[in-house]
Design an enzyme around this catalytic site. Structure first.
Site, PDB file in Angstrom:
ATOM      1  N   HIS A   6      -8.766  46.514 -19.061  1.00 32.84           N
ATOM      2  CA  HIS A   6      -8.025  45.665 -18.127  1.00 32.84           C
ATOM      3  C   HIS A   6      -8.881  44.475 -17.694  1.00 32.84           C
ATOM      4  O   HIS A   6     -10.010  44.283 -18.158  1.00 32.84           O
ATOM      5  CB  HIS A   6      -7.487  46.482 -16.953  1.00 32.84           C
ATOM      6  CG  HIS A   6      -8.541  47.152 -16.128  1.00 32.84           C
ATOM      7  ND1 HIS A   6      -9.551  46.466 -15.512  1.00 32.84           N
ATOM      8  CD2 HIS A   6      -8.747  48.466 -15.826  1.00 32.84           C
ATOM      9  CE1 HIS A   6     -10.322  47.314 -14.853  1.00 32.84           C
ATOM     10  NE2 HIS A   6      -9.872  48.536 -15.041  1.00 32.84           N
ATOM     11  N   HIS A  43     -12.661  44.982 -16.802  1.00 30.66           N
ATOM     12  CA  HIS A  43     -13.550  45.136 -17.959  1.00 30.66           C
ATOM     13  C   HIS A  43     -13.755  43.778 -18.629  1.00 30.66           C
ATOM     14  O   HIS A  43     -14.864  43.430 -19.039  1.00 30.66           O
ATOM     15  CB  HIS A  43     -12.950  46.100 -18.987  1.00 30.66           C
ATOM     16  CG  HIS A  43     -12.586  47.443 -18.426  1.00 30.66           C
ATOM     17  ND1 HIS A  43     -11.330  47.978 -18.539  1.00 30.66           N
ATOM     18  CD2 HIS A  43     -13.317  48.351 -17.738  1.00 30.66           C
ATOM     19  CE1 HIS A  43     -11.291  49.155 -17.954  1.00 30.66           C
ATOM     20  NE2 HIS A  43     -12.488  49.407 -17.454  1.00 30.66           N
ATOM     21  N   CYS A  61     -16.198  66.584  -6.860  1.00 29.72           N
ATOM     22  CA  CYS A  61     -14.977  65.796  -7.097  1.00 29.72           C
ATOM     23  C   CYS A  61     -14.782  65.676  -8.604  1.00 29.72           C
ATOM     24  O   CYS A  61     -15.641  65.132  -9.305  1.00 29.72           O
ATOM     25  CB  CYS A  61     -15.081  64.411  -6.461  1.00 29.72           C
ATOM     26  SG  CYS A  61     -13.707  63.352  -6.995  1.00 29.72           S
ATOM     27  N   CYS A 110     -14.670  62.007  -9.959  1.00 31.49           N
ATOM     28  CA  CYS A 110     -15.964  61.331 -10.117  1.00 31.49           C
ATOM     29  C   CYS A 110     -16.903  62.121 -11.013  1.00 31.49           C
ATOM     30  O   CYS A 110     -17.964  61.621 -11.402  1.00 31.49           O
ATOM     31  CB  CYS A 110     -16.672  61.157  -8.779  1.00 31.49           C
ATOM     32  SG  CYS A 110     -15.725  60.289  -7.561  1.00 31.49           S
ATOM     33  N   CYS A 114     -13.204  62.579  -0.916  1.00 28.72           N
ATOM     34  CA  CYS A 114     -13.962  61.715  -1.821  1.00 28.72           C
ATOM     35  C   CYS A 114     -13.674  60.248  -1.471  1.00 28.72           C
ATOM     36  O   CYS A 114     -12.517  59.846  -1.398  1.00 28.72           O
ATOM     37  CB  CYS A 114     -13.547  62.001  -3.266  1.00 28.72           C
ATOM     38  SG  CYS A 114     -14.023  60.677  -4.384  1.00 28.72           S
ATOM     39  N   HIS A 153     -11.625  58.708  -4.527  1.00 29.28           N
ATOM     40  CA  HIS A 153     -10.328  59.244  -4.942  1.00 29.28           C
ATOM     41  C   HIS A 153      -9.440  59.686  -3.787  1.00 29.28           C
ATOM     42  O   HIS A 153      -8.253  59.958  -3.984  1.00 29.28           O
ATOM     43  CB  HIS A 153     -10.526  60.415  -5.921  1.00 29.28           C
ATOM     44  CG  HIS A 153     -11.110  59.967  -7.223  1.00 29.28           C
ATOM     45  ND1 HIS A 153     -12.470  59.879  -7.429  1.00 29.28           N
ATOM     46  CD2 HIS A 153     -10.523  59.523  -8.348  1.00 29.28           C
ATOM     47  CE1 HIS A 153     -12.684  59.429  -8.652  1.00 29.28           C
ATOM     48  NE2 HIS A 153     -11.528  59.205  -9.230  1.00 29.28           N
ATOM     49  N   LYS A 191      -5.658  46.739  -4.549  1.00 29.46           N
ATOM     50  CA  LYS A 191      -6.443  47.326  -5.625  1.00 29.46           C
ATOM     51  C   LYS A 191      -5.604  47.342  -6.910  1.00 29.46           C
ATOM     52  O   LYS A 191      -4.398  47.563  -6.852  1.00 29.46           O
ATOM     53  CB  LYS A 191      -6.786  48.757  -5.208  1.00 29.46           C
ATOM     54  CG  LYS A 191      -8.097  49.216  -5.765  1.00 29.46           C
ATOM     55  CD  LYS A 191      -8.453  50.593  -5.297  1.00 29.46           C
ATOM     56  CE  LYS A 191      -9.425  51.147  -6.318  1.00 29.46           C
ATOM     57  NZ  LYS A 191      -9.901  52.441  -6.090  1.00 29.46           N
ATOM     58  N   LYS A 234      -3.023  51.779 -11.949  1.00 33.16           N
ATOM     59  CA  LYS A 234      -1.950  52.145 -12.866  1.00 33.16           C
ATOM     60  C   LYS A 234      -0.712  52.577 -12.093  1.00 33.16           C
ATOM     61  O   LYS A 234       0.409  52.223 -12.431  1.00 33.16           O
ATOM     62  CB  LYS A 234      -2.442  53.313 -13.723  1.00 33.16           C
ATOM     63  CG  LYS A 234      -2.113  53.161 -15.183  1.00 33.16           C
ATOM     64  CD  LYS A 234      -2.926  54.170 -15.931  1.00 33.16           C
ATOM     65  CE  LYS A 234      -2.287  54.634 -17.192  1.00 33.16           C
ATOM     66  NZ  LYS A 234      -3.062  55.688 -17.839  1.00 33.16           N
TER      67      LYS A 234
HETATM   68  N1  MSP Z   1     -18.529  54.505 -17.932  1.00 37.76           N
HETATM   69  C1  MSP Z   1     -18.971  54.000 -16.692  1.00 37.76           C
HETATM   70  C2  MSP Z   1     -20.127  53.065 -16.875  1.00 37.76           C
HETATM   71  C3  MSP Z   1     -21.302  53.636 -17.583  1.00 37.76           C
HETATM   72  S1  MSP Z   1     -22.536  52.436 -17.837  1.00 37.76           S
HETATM   73  C4  MSP Z   1     -23.851  53.304 -18.356  1.00 37.76           C
HETATM   74  C5  MSP Z   1     -17.846  53.268 -15.998  1.00 37.76           C
HETATM   75  N2  MSP Z   1     -16.844  52.834 -16.749  1.00 37.76           N
HETATM   76  S2  MSP Z   1     -15.563  52.013 -16.230  1.00 37.76           S
HETATM   77  O1  MSP Z   1     -14.658  51.929 -17.347  1.00 37.76           O
HETATM   78  O2  MSP Z   1     -15.051  52.599 -15.049  1.00 37.76           O
HETATM   79  O3  MSP Z   1     -16.061  50.580 -15.955  1.00 37.76           O
HETATM   80  C6  MSP Z   1     -16.551  50.181 -14.705  1.00 37.76           C
HETATM   81  C7  MSP Z   1     -16.877  48.727 -14.798  1.00 37.76           C
HETATM   82  O4  MSP Z   1     -15.723  47.964 -15.234  1.00 37.76           O
HETATM   83  C8  MSP Z   1     -17.264  48.045 -13.497  1.00 37.76           C
HETATM   84  O5  MSP Z   1     -18.596  48.282 -13.142  1.00 37.76           O
HETATM   85  C9  MSP Z   1     -16.987  46.605 -13.858  1.00 37.76           C
HETATM   86  O6  MSP Z   1     -17.946  46.141 -14.738  1.00 37.76           O
HETATM   87  C10 MSP Z   1     -15.671  46.731 -14.574  1.00 37.76           C
HETATM   88  N3  MSP Z   1     -14.562  46.755 -13.638  1.00 37.76           N
HETATM   89  C11 MSP Z   1     -13.608  47.732 -13.535  1.00 37.76           C
HETATM   90  N4  MSP Z   1     -12.698  47.347 -12.581  1.00 37.76           N
HETATM   91  C12 MSP Z   1     -13.047  46.163 -12.060  1.00 37.76           C
HETATM   92  C13 MSP Z   1     -12.432  45.262 -11.159  1.00 37.76           C
HETATM   93  N5  MSP Z   1     -11.302  45.521 -10.548  1.00 37.76           N
HETATM   94  N6  MSP Z   1     -13.060  44.085 -10.946  1.00 37.76           N
HETATM   95  C14 MSP Z   1     -14.203  43.736 -11.593  1.00 37.76           C
HETATM   96  N7  MSP Z   1     -14.785  44.553 -12.469  1.00 37.76           N
HETATM   97  C15 MSP Z   1     -14.343  45.827 -12.609  1.00 37.76           C
HETATM   98  O7  MSP Z   1     -17.930  53.108 -14.790  1.00 37.76           O
END
Ligand code: MSP
Length: 640
Positions: A19, A22, A127, A130, A144, A147, A296, A299
């Site tokens: 999304h 990412h 949790c 998490c 949590c 969550h 926020k 989904k």
């Molecule tokens: N798998 C772990 C990370 C492991 S790194 C060794 C993880 N994955 S995640 O899919 O949840 O990705 C989190 C990351 O996605 C955030 O730290 C950020 O980089 C990005 N984002 C996810 N949602 C976001 C927003 N709403 N806004 C900005 N970035 C965000 O955590």
């Protein structure tokens, strides 16, 4: 010689499609890597996917797939998305790669042998969302914080990493290296967390509970906790411990993450590295969150922004530009498609796009498309400061990029673009073109504008690489040559006079947001119920939709919109609603009918009219049949 750079994004969980969030982090990493190109700095850029753990098992189950099938599918969505967004990562790591698994096993064994991993029974609040235990003080009203669910009490024997042993070392390291975690607010957050005694980290999960993970090298009955596995990707991707890439890049490692994973990166990771005898990373760069329409992104709310969809509507460069321009790195930002369109129309279509087509058009009009030669003495006499402004923009851009102030870099660049627009107005080439005696001045003005645009084309390269190349092609430059090099951007007189320029182009067409919205409504597919995956909702959720009986008081055709009618309905109050039913109903047929309206739909402007609600209708093969009531009721009566 500049030092190399190693830039990483988090490796994303494959429990959901990619999304906006990412995409943002990965675009930022790409921007940094392209900025390194501008400095001729050697950069290795890593991204990838995090594929083990409970979250993934549950997501796979929901889709009736095995974890392996599922991770293949979602991981490739991430991998294939990045080139679509012009992201050029050097490597894509997956935690299911054999080479990664081997490194995790080696590091675990090393730390175990050194005595920093021990076995103990633990009872705690866990949790599942998490995938971690929570200390009482970390919970919010017993729930949590992420969550909002109550953790479950779990008692089991597990392996623990002696994180507490490194607490003081970490505090000292952060204090001695104030830029270790940045911006400062996040460094302070970690330091404040470290004021409390640090607990040891549970790094195993019994296979009786979770099988989808890396087996501990010293105990067959356990898999590795997903964070211990995932964090090691940053070194396994470089071929730790002996790989040439590891030796070259690890000393220059910079991670980019959002604030949600500050703790694993700011606390677990440096202490794991310390215990494994690996030097700490250089910087952890933490950004804020994108919220969507002030809430926020989730989904269940249904407001998840799909990067590919945005790219397809607005184009990759425009989407990248908005994300970089509208977030202050480190702070949260609000995403709304409408705000994005406004930004794109103002900055890209008007300021940059118009300037570019205007200047190129003038080269064609006054010089048959050939770059004019410049009388340097005259140019100095005419000193209007464009060159100085350009160099100021380059240096401001550079320092802002170095400081991760990407939005400021864009502001500096747009200040220069606005100066160029003023330069056109002040020098008025169309007036200079009228007389032979001002021909030389006209040549100087146009040449300066072309040089200014060349510098703009170089400075936009990290954020809008395709537009950068496109501009250069139209400035008669070979886009394969690195015209984005900072050295060249600090020079003037680079474009060769006498060069024939191709015909002009529109870099960014103006976007009609209302038209996009209309098309969306008209093209929304209706999937047969039997083929549709029905999402169950509770009665409470259903009642959030406020359905009301409404009497149509007035109906009229909207000029220029073939499918739309403007309705005025009485539902206890008079509302205006735009409905896409003009092909199936005449205005006369509708007046007096009692229809069903979604009363609490967020108002939207359609064809310049604010539409406050939606009339319910069935649609079959593009033909609408509106919902009417069997007996007349008082307007505004709710439907249950
Ligand atoms: N798998 C772990 C990370 C492991 S790194 C060794 C993880 N994955 S995640 O899919 O949840 O990705 C989190 C990351 O996605 C955030 O730290 C950020 O980089 C990005 N984002 C996810 N949602 C976001 C927003 N709403 N806004 C900005 N970035 C965000 O955590």
């Amino acid at each position: 010689m500049t030092e190399p750079l190693y830039i990483t994004t988090p490796i994303y969980y494959v429990n959901a499609r990619p999304h906006l969030g990412h995409a943002y982090t990965t675009i930022v990493a790409d921007v940094i890597s392209r900025f390194a190109d501008m400095k001729k700095q050697d950069c290795f850029f890593l991204t990838g996917t995090d594929e083990h753990g409970d979250k993934i098992v549950r997501a796979a189950k929901k889709e009736n797939m095995t974890p392996r099938e599922y991770v293949e599918k979602i991981s490739s969505l991430f991998k294939n998305l990045w080139p679509e967004l012009s992201i050029e990562n050097s490597c894509f790591i997956r935690t299911t790669d054999q080479s990664h698994i081997k490194v995790v096993e080696e590091v675990l064994q090393k730390i175990y042998d050194s005595g920093d991993i021990y076995f103990a029974e633990y009872e705690g609040q866990y949790c599942f969302g998490c995938e971690r235990f929570y200390a009482e003080r970390e919970l919010l009203n017993g729930k949590c914080p992420d969550h909002g669910s109550e953790p479950e009490i779990i008692k089991e024997s597990n392996y623990f990493f002696k994180m507490s042993k490194y607490q003081q070392w970490l505090i000292d390291h952060i204090k001695q290296n104030p830029e270790f975690i940045r911006p400062e607010r996040y460094k302070n957050e970690v330091l404040s967390f470290l004021k409390e005694p640090l607990e040891d980290l549970c790094i195993s999960r019994p296979k009786s509970r979770l099988k989808w993970g890396i087996t501990l090298p010293f105990d067959e009955d356990y898999v590795t906790y997903v964070w211990f596995d995932a964090l090691l990707n940053y070194v396994s991707a470089l071929g730790y411990p002996d790989g040439a890439l590891y030796k070259k890049y690890w000393p220059h490692a910079q991670h980019i993450v959002a604030k949600d994973i500050l703790k694993p990166h700011g606390i677990y990771w440096p202490t794991i590295l310390k215990s494994a005898g690996i030097p700490p990373y250089k910087h952890l760069n933490v950004h804020g969150f994108w919220n969507v329409d002030h809430g926020k992104m989730s989904k269940s709310i249904g407001n998840v922004v799909e990067p590919l969809q945005m790219k397809n509507i607005y184009g990759t460069d425009a989407f990248r530009f908005f994300l970089i321009r509208d977030m202050v790195f480190g702070l949260d930002s609000d995403y709304s498609e409408q705000a994005m369109v406004q930004r794109l129309n103002t900055d890209l279509a008007n300021d940059l796009g118009n300037l570019f087509s205007r200047v190129i058009a003038m080269v064609h009009k006054y010089f048959k498309g050939i770059v004019p030669r410049v009388d340097l003495v005259l140019e100095q006499e005419m000193e209007l400061g464009l060159k100085k402004d350009a160099f100021n923009a380059v240096s401001c851009f550079e320092s802002s990029m170095e400081n991760f102030s990407f939005h400021k870099a864009m502001i500096a660049l747009w200040e220069f673009i606005s100066k160029m627009n003023k330069y056109v107005d002040v020098t008025a080439p169309w007036v200079l073109a009228k007389q032979k005696s001002t021909r030389k001045q006209l040549e100087a003005v146009i040449y300066n504008l072309l040089e200014g645009l060349r510098i703009v084309s170089g400075l936009i390269y990290p954020v809008m690489p395709d537009t950068s190349k496109n501009m250069q092609k139209h400035l008669g430059l070979n886009p394969e040559t690195s015209f984005f090099n900072l050295d060249l951007l600090r020079s003037w007189d680079v474009i060769t006079p006498g060069t024939q320029l191709p015909k002009g182009i529109t870099l960014f067409p103006r976007i009609d947001f209302e038209k996009i919205q209309m098309e969306r409504i008209e093209n929304s597919p209706s999937v047969p119920v039997q083929n549709k995956k029905l999402t169950e909702i509770t009665l409470e959720e259903f009642f959030k939709v406020d359905l009301r009986a409404a009497t149509v008081m007035k109906a009229e055709i909207i000029p220029r919109a073939k499918k739309l009618l403007k309705l005025e309905v009485d539902m206890g109050e008079i509302r205006t609603i735009v409905a896409g039913i003009a092909k199936d109903y005449t205005p006369e047929e509708l007046v007096g009918k009692q229809v069903v309206v979604v009363a609490n739909l967020k108002p939207v402007k359609i064809m310049g009219i604010l539409s406050s609600g939606m009339v319910l209708a069935a649609s079959e093969n593009g033909v609408y049949s509106i919902t009417t009531l069997d007996k007349n009721v008082t307007p505004g009566t709710p439907l249950r």
